[in-house]
Write an enzyme that holds these catalytic residues in place. Structure first.
Site, PDB file in Angstrom:
ATOM      1  N   ASP A 265       1.034  -1.387   0.071  1.00  0.00           N
ATOM      2  CA  ASP A 265      -0.210   0.089  -0.133  1.00  0.00           C
ATOM      3  C   ASP A 265       0.890   1.431   0.138  1.00  0.00           C
ATOM      4  OD1 ASP A 265      -1.766   2.014   0.793  1.00  0.00           O
ATOM      5  OD2 ASP A 265      -2.716   0.659   1.952  1.00  0.00           O
TER       6      ASP A 265
ATOM      7  N   GLU B  61       0.617   4.338   0.276  1.00  0.00           N
ATOM      8  CA  GLU B  61       0.590   5.825   0.454  1.00  0.00           C
ATOM      9  C   GLU B  61       1.562   6.603   1.906  1.00  0.00           C
ATOM     10  OE1 GLU B  61      -3.856   5.998   1.850  1.00  0.00           O
ATOM     11  OE2 GLU B  61      -3.281   4.120   2.183  1.00  0.00           O
TER      12      GLU B  61
END
Length: 383
Positions: A230, A232
């Protein structure tokens, strides 16, 4: 134009090189459980550029031991004057014999992946949903959300940071993870940025190899089924952030543990970005398409639809989740489009006890045409 004939055969000689390259000691899948369609004979008709799809059938025997095996196959040309390079004439399949562990396969190729926020909720709740008629587990894969990628200023390396909640769950895998795996579900570790400038999409090739090796050590130590990435919370400080380093990390991760899952949350550097000069994962890594070493990817904007699979080179619709759902906030309007469109993934985020049952039941009905049944057991945090 002429017909081209070839034959697909098991080649034992490929195993030693594979094990040496990947640091494994896997055995060849026994010949007694393997059968090739048409005895492996391949025919490409005049004017065609490819053959029909060939079925390789594996029928496990009762005495097949649990474990990971290799199925090395080589295509040998029978037509004079036509040759394949030694890099292109073979494939090696990694086969995992699971023994009597039940399968979560519902028959239509769609898997449900569920994220559990491990700082607040117990992952065991993912195992309490089944389908009424088939008795199959509703959820196929559980992502433990989330470990972090962090930067160690003293060593100059990134490392995996496990917070106290996730570390407790891993330390007590017999209680929180194995019961899910015993039901046929897979349990993976999510890796998320942590606001310190490092991330999964800005590593050098060497750092990607080292980080993948650390991930393998953790996956092996806690007997997990793979990792989820992920991208982010990027911050300045690592100037190479982009789709190539991200794809390289996925490649190195799959190379380090080819028998485990590598999945990607479709956000950050894997998404097309004109400002970055990026068109998604549109490159090859070491001659391989990202769709070959990323098992599944899925759109990150809950309740919105995306055809992002076509920005990941080599990815098929069956590997893509176009319509992710937040159990607490979304509503499943587009189940029919997912099923009829040939997509293979449905994401459910933020599973909690005693909430979201209406959405979950609607998803089950839309994906599999069956009612979902909850066991009535809800697990809270007991650590």
């Amino acid at each position: 134009n002429q017909a081209v004939e070839a034959v697909l055969e098991v080649d034992q000689n490929l195993i030693a090189d594979y094990n040496a390259e990947h640091g494994t000691d896997w055995r060849r899948l026994p010949a007694s459980v393997i059968s090739f369609e048409e005895n492996g004979n391949v025919l490409i008709a005049p004017g065609d550029v490819k053959s029909y799809e060939m079925e390789i059938r594996i029928t496990p025997s009762e005495d097949l031991e649990q474990g990971t095996y290799l199925l090395p196959v080589r295509l040998k040309m029978k037509t004079d004057g036509i040759k394949l390079s030694t890099e292109e004439d073979h494939l090696i399949f990694v086969i995992k014999a699971m023994g009597n562990v039940p399968s979560t396969d519902k028959g239509n190729g769609i898997v449900i992946i569920c994220y559990v926020e491990c700082n607040k909720y117990n992952p065991l709740n993912a195992g309490e949903w089944t389908l009424r008629n088939s008795g199959k587990q509703l959820i196929d894969i559980v992502h433990l959300f989330a470990a972090n990628i962090n930067f160690n200023k003293e060593t100059g390396r990134v490392y995996v940071k496990l917070n106290k909640n996730l570390q407790y769950i891993l330390n007590h895998r017999e209680k929180y993870i194995k019961p899910l795996q015993d039901k046929g579900m897979k349990v993976c570790l999510s890796i998320l940025g942590d606001h310190d400038g490092s991330g999964v999409a800005n590593l050098s090739d060497e750092d990607a190899r080292c980080f993948a090796a650390e991930l393998k050590a953790i996956v092996d130590a806690y007997d997990l089924d793979g990792v989820d990435f992920d991208d982010e919370y990027p911050l300045p400080g690592f100037p190479k952030r982009g789709p190539y380093p991200y794809a390289r990390l996925c490649y190195e991760t799959k190379r380090a543990m080819p028998d485990k899952l590598c999945t990607v949350y479709y956000i950050g550097a894997c998404t097309p970005d004109p400002a970055m000069g990026a068109n998604g994962f549109d490159m090859q890594i070491e001659g391989m398409d990202p769709g070959d070493f990323i098992d599944y990817s899925y759109y990150a904007q809950y309740g919105s639809w995306s055809e992002g699979w076509n920005t990941i080179k080599g990815m098929k619709k069956s590997q893509w989740g176009p319509y992710s759902l937040d159990i607490q906030e979304s509503w499943p309007y587009m189940m029919e489009q997912t099923v009829k469109g040939g997509y293979g993934v449905q994401i459910l985020y933020d599973l909690r006890p005693n909430s979201g049952q209406s959405l979950i039941k609607t998803v089950a009905k839309g994906m599999y045409g069956e009612d979902a049944v909850h066991s009535g057991v809800n697990y809270g945090i007991d650590w």
